[in-house]
Design an enzyme around this catalytic site. Sequence first.
Site: not given
Length: 362
Positions: A119, A141, A183, A225, A235, A239, A243, A246, A250, A263
């Site tokens: 956990r 993330k 990026e 960032k 997000e 935030r 992206n 993206h 993706h 990527h």
Amino acid sequence: MLCVNVELKERRYPIHIGAGLLSDNSVYPLKSGDKVMIVTNPTVAQHYLSQVTDTLEKIGCTVKNVQLPDGEQYKTLDSLNLIFTALLRENYGRDATIVALGGGVIGDVAGYAAASYQRGVRFIQIPTTLLAQVDSSVGGKTAVNHELGKNMIGAFYQPCTVIIDTLTLNTLPKREVNAGLAEVIKYGAILDYPFFEWLEQHIDALVALDQEKLQQCIARCCQIKADVVARDETEKGDRALLNLGHTFGHAIETHLGYGNWLHGEAVAAGSMMAAVLSEMLGDLSAQEAARLEKLLVRANLPTVSPDTMQPEDYLPHMMRDKKVLAGKLRLILLKSLGQAYVATDTDQDKVLAAIRRCTQTD
């Protein structure tokens, strides 16, 4: 050495940026007797595993490692389970520390393992690719991919420290360096026009791995960032602006199969699609779109769709994107260079038209 702090109250943490930091025990928040599991891959391990292990052992830590297969196609639940197995075999408890030594795949999988194992255990990010240094190692993330979508299984879970040794970029393939610059350019395009102008002046030095300019660049990206994450950790607002490109990117990665396009390469092409769509909607000027395209080209990045994809291939993947709400496509678009916004329920015919304008032609 430069330092940027991510301000998250009791979970505040530093990002250390400099040359030679892998061997600097002062940047590791560890003490004698700590149990550490380094997660890496064979490619990174041959260059840096012994260096990091030696530094941690000099501190007095007990150090083990687990090596995952190298590549985006291995960002899976199976790789996650390899980390859990290694931790359990060594009887590591909740006082363990996971160190992610590698690029974005290693950071994402190791971070998700840290979020999940018993956990939650502490973890340290040591990103060794430019893309990970300016983006994925910062902000918490963590995720693995599913065959139906990228980063669909994961958690928000912050590291306790990020250690960026810019000398690791000297062993990075040029293609990976270029992918990281996608990026970097994104930050200027969405939130910082003066930084975009700085990149136009210094992109050649970054491609050539000029250490001074690299450290300045990485620090600025991390600060942008960090500021966004401090405002919107999970997000729900600002935030999402990070992206840009993206959702398109993706779709490229998922359709082609993870790892066929890097990527950053997919994000570069996706950013150009977003810019073209922004222009079609009457926001971004044609001159600004051309400036973005020129900067991406100077960074040796693609600005058009893969020749094996048709415009109609994109939407099924894009509609499974995490930013889709109530069945409506949400995209990050540009009002101008340095000013992004979230577009909700964008007309799909216009999205397809923008993709067509970015399709390769003979």
